[in-house]
Design an enzyme around this catalytic site. Structure first.
Site, PDB file in Angstrom:
ATOM      1  N   HIS A 217       0.806  -1.214   0.000  1.00 45.94           N
ATOM      2  CA  HIS A 217       0.000   0.000   0.000  1.00 45.94           C
ATOM      3  C   HIS A 217       0.846   1.275   0.000  1.00 45.94           C
ATOM      4  CE1 HIS A 217      -3.718  -2.140   0.359  1.00 45.94           C
ATOM      5  NE2 HIS A 217      -3.375  -2.707   1.515  1.00 45.94           N
TER       6      HIS A 217
ATOM      7  N   ARG B  36       7.143  -5.318   3.200  1.00 41.48           N
ATOM      8  CA  ARG B  36       5.800  -5.914   3.086  1.00 41.48           C
ATOM      9  C   ARG B  36       5.541  -5.976   1.575  1.00 41.48           C
ATOM     10  NH1 ARG B  36       0.145  -4.698   4.717  1.00 41.48           N
ATOM     11  NH2 ARG B  36       0.450  -2.525   4.146  1.00 41.48           N
TER      12      ARG B  36
ATOM     13  N   GLU C  65      -4.956 -11.292   8.842  1.00 36.27           N
ATOM     14  CA  GLU C  65      -5.777 -10.085   8.694  1.00 36.27           C
ATOM     15  C   GLU C  65      -7.131 -10.361   8.051  1.00 36.27           C
ATOM     16  OE1 GLU C  65      -3.800  -7.327   6.079  1.00 36.27           O
ATOM     17  OE2 GLU C  65      -3.025  -8.903   4.785  1.00 36.27           O
TER      18      GLU C  65
END
Length: 252
Positions: free
Chosen positions: A46, A72, A147
């Site tokens: 992101h 990530r 998640e």
């Protein structure tokens, strides 16, 4: 920080605190990496970082001298995982892990044959950990994000995945997974906190590291006290906005 030392500490479930970077601003990342955080994560999912941004960010973290760089990655796929590791990441945080099969794939993608499927081409990574695949595997950590609703339901099997070094909670998506209307929804505080406790306890029982993203140092300390072994503090973009807003308010 030495990559092998970080991997050993994480696998031993020693406490660690990190920072999250979303901006392609190597000079700023270098400053953050001088502060003393145990690790700095570059957000390739992101964040506003392309392949060159990840490379420059990892170089900046090393120049800072006190942190190791993690990435990530954008997806649970061998290509972004291999690219991050080739660029010199000490490990990867892999998003949206729903099952033990997903976790096993992430592990294989980060390891060289015969253990895994990572293509041999260490490029910059070879400067940090040497060209021997076994040495690279030993110094590389693989963390699976918990998640989603499926990931939470399968957390015990995920934690039991051979070769997985730890799990990492994405609290925003986890809040949605337990029925929240938005990240931080107070109406689901009870099931959300129960999920956090379950994840930490399951990781401890499996003997692997348990990490979580937090909005502040205070919350990071709280989570470390609740059984998490590493915690990441906020992000560069959030802190930039907060500092700018605070100074504007003070000046008026």
């Amino acid at each position: 920080m030495d990559s092998n030392g970080f991997a050993d500490r994480l696998r031993a479930r020693e406490k660690a605190v990190g920072y999250w970077v979303t901006l392609d601003a190597p000079a700023a990342t270098e400053r953050i990496a001088r502060i003393g955080y145990d690790y700095v994560v570059l957000d390739g999912q992101h964040g506003l970082l392309g392949t060159r941004g990840l490379l420059d960010g990892l170089i900046a973290i090393e120049a800072g001298g006190s942190s190791v760089g993690l990435v990530r990655v954008e997806a649970n796929h061998a290509t972004p995982i291999g690219r991050a590791l080739d660029a010199g990441a000490a490990g990867v945080i892999v998003p949206l892990i729903d099952s033990a099969e997903d976790a096993a794939y992430a592990v294989r993608a980060a390891r060289y044959p015969p253990v895994g499927i990572r293509s041999y081409g260490p490029t910059r990574a070879g400067l940090r950990i040497g060209p021997t695949p076994a040495d690279a595997d030993a110094a590389t950590v693989v963390l699976a994000m918990i998640e989603t609703r499926q990931g939470l339901a399968n957390v015990e099997a995920i934690c039991a995945t051979p070769g997985l070094d730890g799990i990492y909670v994405g609290p925003s998506n986890l809040c949605l997974a337990v029925g929240g209307r938005f990240p931080g929804d107070p109406d689901v505080a009870v099931p959300f906190n129960a999920a956090l406790a379950l994840i930490a306890e399951t990781a401890a029982a499996a003997g692997i590291a348990a990490g979580i993203h937090t909005p502040s140092g205070e919350v990071a300390r709280q989570r470390l006290g609740e059984g998490y072994t590493f915690a990441t503090v906020s992000s560069d973009l959030d802190h930039l906005q907060a500092a700018a807003a605070a100074h504007l308010a003070a000046s008026r």
